[in-house]
Design a protein around this motif. Structure first.
Motif, PDB file in Angstrom:
ATOM      1  N   GLY A   1      25.123 -20.864   2.033  1.00  0.00           N
ATOM      2  CA  GLY A   1      24.983 -20.698   0.602  1.00  0.00           C
ATOM      3  C   GLY A   1      24.461 -19.307   0.327  1.00  0.00           C
ATOM      4  N   MET A   2      24.577 -18.914  -0.881  1.00  0.00           N
ATOM      5  CA  MET A   2      24.113 -17.600  -1.271  1.00  0.00           C
ATOM      6  C   MET A   2      23.167 -17.779  -2.444  1.00  0.00           C
ATOM      7  SD  MET A   2      24.372 -14.211  -0.998  1.00  0.00           S
ATOM      8  CE  MET A   2      25.887 -13.776  -0.197  1.00  0.00           C
ATOM      9  N   SER A   3      21.886 -17.528  -2.182  1.00  0.00           N
ATOM     10  CA  SER A   3      20.907 -17.572  -3.265  1.00  0.00           C
ATOM     11  C   SER A   3      21.283 -16.538  -4.316  1.00  0.00           C
ATOM     12  CB  SER A   3      19.516 -17.268  -2.723  1.00  0.00           C
ATOM     13  OG  SER A   3      19.110 -18.257  -1.824  1.00  0.00           O
ATOM     14  N   VAL A   4      20.777 -16.718  -5.505  1.00  0.00           N
ATOM     15  CA  VAL A   4      21.074 -15.769  -6.573  1.00  0.00           C
ATOM     16  C   VAL A   4      20.417 -14.427  -6.248  1.00  0.00           C
ATOM     17  CG1 VAL A   4      20.799 -15.246  -9.031  1.00  0.00           C
ATOM     18  CG2 VAL A   4      21.256 -17.597  -8.287  1.00  0.00           C
TER      19      VAL A   4
ATOM     20  N   SER B   1      25.808 -18.462  -5.148  1.00  0.00           N
ATOM     21  CA  SER B   1      26.564 -19.715  -5.151  1.00  0.00           C
ATOM     22  C   SER B   1      25.941 -20.663  -6.170  1.00  0.00           C
ATOM     23  CB  SER B   1      26.515 -20.376  -3.770  1.00  0.00           C
ATOM     24  OG  SER B   1      27.137 -19.574  -2.806  1.00  0.00           O
ATOM     25  N   MET B   2      26.783 -21.271  -6.977  1.00  0.00           N
ATOM     26  CA  MET B   2      26.298 -22.187  -8.004  1.00  0.00           C
ATOM     27  C   MET B   2      25.460 -23.312  -7.395  1.00  0.00           C
ATOM     28  SD  MET B   2      27.364 -21.116 -10.901  1.00  0.00           S
ATOM     29  CE  MET B   2      28.681 -20.427 -11.857  1.00  0.00           C
ATOM     30  N   GLY B   3      25.979 -23.934  -6.339  1.00  0.00           N
ATOM     31  CA  GLY B   3      25.262 -25.042  -5.708  1.00  0.00           C
ATOM     32  C   GLY B   3      23.934 -24.618  -5.116  1.00  0.00           C
ATOM     33  N   THR B   4      23.893 -23.443  -4.502  1.00  0.00           N
ATOM     34  CA  THR B   4      22.645 -22.949  -3.910  1.00  0.00           C
ATOM     35  C   THR B   4      21.610 -22.700  -4.992  1.00  0.00           C
ATOM     36  OG1 THR B   4      23.920 -21.926  -2.133  1.00  0.00           O
ATOM     37  CG2 THR B   4      21.658 -21.188  -2.392  1.00  0.00           C
TER      38      THR B   4
END
Length: 126
Positions: A27-30, A42-45
């Motif tokens: 995932g990619m944090s904001v 990533s939206m989910g992250t």
């Protein structure tokens, strides 16, 4: 007997290789960079993050414009606006499990929007 032992060994090896190469996850944090004027994540992250700051979202209107906004874990905010039909179309392709990368200019106008959706992105949790 020798063949069945060989088959058992092959089956075990295949099972282990499947476990070793199970689907890629990440995932990619904001991330918000106000100096170079871009943000991504990533939206989910963002949804699943332990902190209460991260968010990432976009809106489109029937008037033909789009707005995207982000806040990282430290509370740094960024946003941009576009009335470019191509960018609005890309925003429209976002879903809750997508990755998004956005650049904007000094006036707050989006200059590029990239959306990626794949099995390796974190799905959002309730």
């Amino acid at each position: 007997m020798k063949k069945s032992g060989m088959m058992l060994g092959l089956c075990v090896a295949m099972g282990l290789s499947t476990a070793s190469f199970a689907g890629s996850k990440g995932g990619m944090s904001v991330y918000v960079d106000t100096v170079n004027r871009h943000f991504n994540g990533s939206m989910g992250t963002a949804r699943n993050s332990a902190d209460s700051n991260q968010n990432l979202y976009c809106y489109i209107s029937s008037s033909g414009y789009g707005v995207c906004m982000a806040t990282d874990a430290a509370g740094t905010n960024a946003s941009c606006f576009t009335n470019n039909a191509g960018m609005v179309s890309v925003i429209n392709s976002l879903n809750s499990d997508s990755y998004v990368q956005i650049s904007y200019d000094s006036a707050g106008t989006c200059t590029s929007i990239l959306v990626g959706t794949g099995s390796h992105h974190d799905p959002k949790q309730p």
